[in-house]
Design a protein around this motif. Sequence first.
Motif, PDB file in Angstrom:
ATOM      1  N   SER A 234       0.823  -1.204   0.000  1.00 19.95           N
ATOM      2  CA  SER A 234       0.000   0.000   0.000  1.00 19.95           C
ATOM      3  C   SER A 234       0.857   1.254   0.000  1.00 19.95           C
ATOM      4  O   SER A 234       0.489   2.257  -0.601  1.00 19.95           O
ATOM      5  N   GLU A 246      -6.764  -1.630 -12.408  1.00 18.02           N
ATOM      6  CA  GLU A 246      -6.175  -2.690 -11.595  1.00 18.02           C
ATOM      7  C   GLU A 246      -4.919  -2.145 -10.908  1.00 18.02           C
ATOM      8  O   GLU A 246      -4.110  -1.453 -11.533  1.00 18.02           O
ATOM      9  N   PRO A 247      -4.739  -2.446  -9.647  1.00 19.32           N
ATOM     10  CA  PRO A 247      -3.602  -1.879  -8.908  1.00 19.32           C
ATOM     11  C   PRO A 247      -2.297  -2.604  -9.227  1.00 19.32           C
ATOM     12  O   PRO A 247      -1.814  -3.408  -8.444  1.00 19.32           O
ATOM     13  N   VAL A 250       0.529  -2.456  -6.657  1.00 21.44           N
ATOM     14  CA  VAL A 250       0.346  -3.348  -5.518  1.00 21.44           C
ATOM     15  C   VAL A 250       0.703  -4.780  -5.893  1.00 21.44           C
ATOM     16  O   VAL A 250       1.456  -5.464  -5.193  1.00 21.44           O
ATOM     17  N   LEU A 251       0.179  -5.219  -7.007  1.00 23.05           N
ATOM     18  CA  LEU A 251       0.437  -6.596  -7.428  1.00 23.05           C
ATOM     19  C   LEU A 251       1.920  -6.815  -7.688  1.00 23.05           C
ATOM     20  O   LEU A 251       2.503  -7.816  -7.267  1.00 23.05           O
ATOM     21  N   TYR A 254       3.755  -7.183  -4.485  1.00 27.38           N
ATOM     22  CA  TYR A 254       3.593  -8.506  -3.895  1.00 27.38           C
ATOM     23  C   TYR A 254       4.483  -9.534  -4.581  1.00 27.38           C
ATOM     24  O   TYR A 254       5.163 -10.321  -3.927  1.00 27.38           O
TER      25      TYR A 254
ATOM     26  N   VAL C  65      -6.881  -6.612  -2.590  1.00 28.73           N
ATOM     27  CA  VAL C  65      -5.469  -6.950  -2.705  1.00 28.73           C
ATOM     28  C   VAL C  65      -4.782  -6.698  -1.384  1.00 28.73           C
ATOM     29  O   VAL C  65      -3.951  -7.476  -0.926  1.00 28.73           O
ATOM     30  N   HIS C  66      -5.146  -5.595  -0.811  1.00 27.78           N
ATOM     31  CA  HIS C  66      -4.588  -5.260   0.488  1.00 27.78           C
ATOM     32  C   HIS C  66      -4.791  -6.402   1.462  1.00 27.78           C
ATOM     33  O   HIS C  66      -3.948  -6.713   2.279  1.00 27.78           O
ATOM     34  N   LEU C  67      -5.923  -7.052   1.337  1.00 27.81           N
ATOM     35  CA  LEU C  67      -6.241  -8.113   2.283  1.00 27.81           C
ATOM     36  C   LEU C  67      -5.635  -9.441   1.898  1.00 27.81           C
ATOM     37  O   LEU C  67      -5.635 -10.367   2.696  1.00 27.81           O
ATOM     38  N   GLN C  68      -5.116  -9.525   0.680  1.00 29.80           N
ATOM     39  CA  GLN C  68      -4.819 -10.860   0.184  1.00 29.80           C
ATOM     40  C   GLN C  68      -3.797 -11.606   1.021  1.00 29.80           C
ATOM     41  O   GLN C  68      -3.897 -12.799   1.195  1.00 29.80           O
ATOM     42  N   ALA C 120      -6.490  -8.300  -9.095  1.00 32.27           N
ATOM     43  CA  ALA C 120      -6.676  -8.326  -7.651  1.00 32.27           C
ATOM     44  C   ALA C 120      -7.436  -9.562  -7.211  1.00 32.27           C
ATOM     45  O   ALA C 120      -7.098 -10.194  -6.214  1.00 32.27           O
TER      46      ALA C 120
END
Lengths: 458, 458, 458
Positions: A234, A246-247, A250-251, A254, C65-68, C120
């Motif tokens: 984040s 689509e973020p 973020v992806l 990860y 996504v944040h929660l993934q 996501a």
Amino acid sequence: MPEHKAASRLRLSGLCFLLQILNILLFAGFVRYSPESSSSLCSPQLNCSRRNQDSGFQHPRFRDVHLQVLLGFGLLVAFLGRYGPGSVAISILIVSFAIQWAILIQGFLYFLNGKIYVGARSMVSADFCTAAVLISSGAVLGRVNPVQMLLLALLEVTLCTLNEYILLSLMGVSDSGRSLTVHTFGAYFGLMVSRILHQPHMDKRKREDQQNTGHQADVFAVVGTIYLWIFWPSFTSATSVHDNAEPWAVLNTYFSLVASTIATFILSPVLYKESTPRMVQIQDATLAGAAVMGMAGEMLVTPFGALITGFLAGLICPLGFRFFTPVLQSRLKIQDTCGVHNVHGLPGILGALLGMLLTLLATADTYGDRLELVFPLVAQGSRTAADQALLQLCALPLTLLLATLGGCLTGAVLKIKALRSPPDKGNLENTGLWEEQVDKEGCDPRTSGKEPGISTLV
Amino acid sequence: MPEHKAASRLRLSGLCFLLQILNILLFAGFVRYSPESSSSLCSPQLNCSRRNQDSGFQHPRFRDVHLQVLLGFGLLVAFLGRYGPGSVAISILIVSFAIQWAILIQGFLYFLNGKIYVGARSMVSADFCTAAVLISSGAVLGRVNPVQMLLLALLEVTLCTLNEYILLSLMGVSDSGRSLTVHTFGAYFGLMVSRILHQPHMDKRKREDQQNTGHQADVFAVVGTIYLWIFWPSFTSATSVHDNAEPWAVLNTYFSLVASTIATFILSPVLYKESTPRMVQIQDATLAGAAVMGMAGEMLVTPFGALITGFLAGLICPLGFRFFTPVLQSRLKIQDTCGVHNVHGLPGILGALLGMLLTLLATADTYGDRLELVFPLVAQGSRTAADQALLQLCALPLTLLLATLGGCLTGAVLKIKALRSPPDKGNLENTGLWEEQVDKEGCDPRTSGKEPGISTLV
Amino acid sequence: MPEHKAASRLRLSGLCFLLQILNILLFAGFVRYSPESSSSLCSPQLNCSRRNQDSGFQHPRFRDVHLQVLLGFGLLVAFLGRYGPGSVAISILIVSFAIQWAILIQGFLYFLNGKIYVGARSMVSADFCTAAVLISSGAVLGRVNPVQMLLLALLEVTLCTLNEYILLSLMGVSDSGRSLTVHTFGAYFGLMVSRILHQPHMDKRKREDQQNTGHQADVFAVVGTIYLWIFWPSFTSATSVHDNAEPWAVLNTYFSLVASTIATFILSPVLYKESTPRMVQIQDATLAGAAVMGMAGEMLVTPFGALITGFLAGLICPLGFRFFTPVLQSRLKIQDTCGVHNVHGLPGILGALLGMLLTLLATADTYGDRLELVFPLVAQGSRTAADQALLQLCALPLTLLLATLGGCLTGAVLKIKALRSPPDKGNLENTGLWEEQVDKEGCDPRTSGKEPGISTLV
């Protein structure tokens, strides 16, 4: 000499009082909340004009603020395992001042004509500055006293904001996750301060055995690692996520975290005698994997690119600890308490180079509508992708230059005798807290084997 | 007498069983989810009619629920450093019951005609009530057994909801962050219960040396402080953030936290012999800085106001611990285990006074469209700003009156012999857990020096 | 034999290297980010076609996504108290690989024609798979080495994805919180692997006294419990929350947590000699209360239903630990290190049965517009509520069948001698880390009394 002791104890207290009164006066004189029509504040600042055109813009705001302290505290948690609660107290003081100064200095740079308007976005930006200060403090932790730390924070906030202003606003460089302006700048600034503060004749005291606290340090590293996995993606995307897209940032982050973690498991048994890496190494890999995605996070259009980049960062980080940190210490006399060079410096540079490469390849075909978000100037036609790439490339040496020059300057200021060695031994007491914590909690176990002396500046 | 012991052990178990069955029956009889057209439920409850007109209203809902347990648990984490895991078990039990009771009692107050409709907002409201209970428990921790604690929770939830209903719904007071209805009410309620439970002839047992657990307590205080910094600004603004407006309540709370933290660094070396404050003091300052922003958070229109207020709260809190808590204990016979008077009580009152002042100054010029959100009745013209300020002012003595009367009543009930001293020594066993924890983990180190006896009610 | 040791140490390292290179190649060949018009990717996957029609769809994405990673790490935190930081290192490695594999295997199942488009939602789905792997690992922890663990993860991810594909996509079962596909599948898969790996002639070594670490284990359980309370309701509803509707799944999960916590306080003094439950028991009850709401969370239309269900789950969990786990161990030779059968298995089955019952009762009257969200096929008229209920019921034995068969197969593979006992004792060193941690940190104190031997596979 109890009077001397009391005087020294009250020194930090009095300094804080004066600085905070000054802050309040400056805030009273200049800082206001941004007026309701928030689009006006955004245009000059933070390069966010391009964001406002996005209809999904309004919603992330609250979240941005919510995240604003997370970045700094993520670093705190990461350091906690190594330095214990005592050092956190000072770090929180530094954070408290740095946030205020960053808002003021940003404001003076961006709003030259009168009032400074703050809002959620300027808080995020201030926090990025604070993160750079925390990274730098990781390089000198244990060798500066709180008063020096405050001065370091003040000078670094100024220079970091200046660097950010030149890169993001003047040059139009795209660095949404702050690979350059936070990670690289913070690391090399701290390393230069550490170099200047180097004292050749310090006694190389023996460190206590760290077995006792090994377990607790690991527990903190677990908490730190989980915290970073949960919240860092984040951060990286705090200024680049749009509700309608689509973020990717973020992806990508990860995927990078995943790959750098695995890389540590691959390299650690080769470099050390242990079959599985210690948690603190995994935490470093996580940080490196996140730092490398700062600039490239929103530019990468394929997941495997993030996997490869994170993998490389995860390899560079332990290699740096094993081979580079000792060279830094013995040849260049740069003591790097927390290994910020491996965790933030090298991955930051790698990320910046990758970002330059990706910018070169940026076309409307691969990015589609996203081009407008990532490279607004290229999308508007006022700049070619090659020009943008050249600027992204120039940003790296510029940042390194500013960081090293600034670090030299700051180190020289911190060496002033009045700061360094107060008339009595009261200052020893101040630094004693740090030193003792570092000794007890165990600094980075890998560097500690090489260079035992975490020395105080008495 | 193993039978007695077993009987006593099953006492809490049986009570919980009966209460939970009763709760399920009451829920089955009265509580339903609010129908889809959620605007209908909102009108009488929580003073949220004004919110619905905001088009950005729909999005925060999920977040609100997400946050609903955060508030209570933030307090838990904050207490954890002082009381250890044993006390948390009971606190979680209290939270579990208090949430259900708060929903029921709120429902009976607000939905007089039939079914109680619950939704995300009533959960948030129930959680604010739970927070008040946790604050009160901080004053009496270590001197009540679990059964007494359950009774305290039941009575306080009732009175707290009544107070909230009078203030927010009947009087139309603006207190979005609950300076009055949670912080002030909870603190003074708990203090009065503590006064009534005072036993003059208790043995003043010597506390164990707290050096052993000093490190661990500090670790918890670090976690608690970081937790509060990250999540508290969201609590303060849970019911006042709008997607279309800059989140002033959040920003003000951050500025307040920053300033109160710095104030602790200034005052701590003056009051105590240590050069830097302990983490537990920083944590208290953080709480005080947040409590003071409860009412005024959404009213302050300039950041320096928040800096000054937070600074004052950060000064009041350690001064209270140093000079006020001993007076409370020796003169007024009020033992304040966690120092809730300094952390919640005084800052809450300060916040309420500030809120009153700001209300007096509220004009359409300074607030703009925001006036509708903060003072809907003033914006609609049905009330002048001076009237609103008068009502805000009246809310303070009213809350204090209700809290002290309610605390007296509750304390008197808890003193009933059947609750206080069961026929066997089983109750000792129950409280033993608490007492031992408090003794071991170390309560607040500052109060402990003054009044050694954390005594049990045997 | 230092060479043997080195060879063994490098085995895991080399395996990770090969697997990660393979992952990168597969990602490079097949995986792409989903194109901007994200509606296209969603239709076949995750049963989310019904979600897209909801105009509130766009906002939760970032949060998803944040929660993934939260889900997986929630479990990590929960396990942490029992196994210490050493085991977490391996778990993070497993998570890192499992996420990549889950994306690949899901992709091959859902996107048969060419590229795999990730976004996501596929990350969330991959994470649910990872959670199932972590649950299974809870059953065999301490008795498998890291290489075996990696193989277990690879096989389970494949089968779990297959199960999910059959249930959610082919049969159209509604299981938004994954009672069946994560909790039940993971638990029984792990139990079967544990059964196959059972070795009758293992030495039953005596466990060390666990008093030393009891305090630390409790501290972790406190952190784990609070973490679960805060974040779990969001997991349960990750794929079912709509901005325009009250978040029933979240509210139901909260009520369930509350009731299951109270149930533990009721049952614990009856089953054990302690007057209040230990924190680790409360943590288990919290997990059980959340697992039971997986399927039924978005179907329950009244809060008291959630209270009753959570209450039952909170009763089943300690009863299972007390009476069922010993039977599993002595009669069925199934050693359940973490008690996943009580915490995930039984509550998962209870949740699935409840979901079936609620499906049977689903009418347009009770659900209103929500019927379209929960049971899209019923709402569209292509299926009656009874048919849907029948399918929901069939999903339970199907999942159990796949889990047990898959567990047998995986256990048989893990028993292959090359994996189990490498030529040298190097593997012992690998497992030594686990074993030592389990011994030191203390596994579940309740099971440990019954079956002392956490044995290694040498």
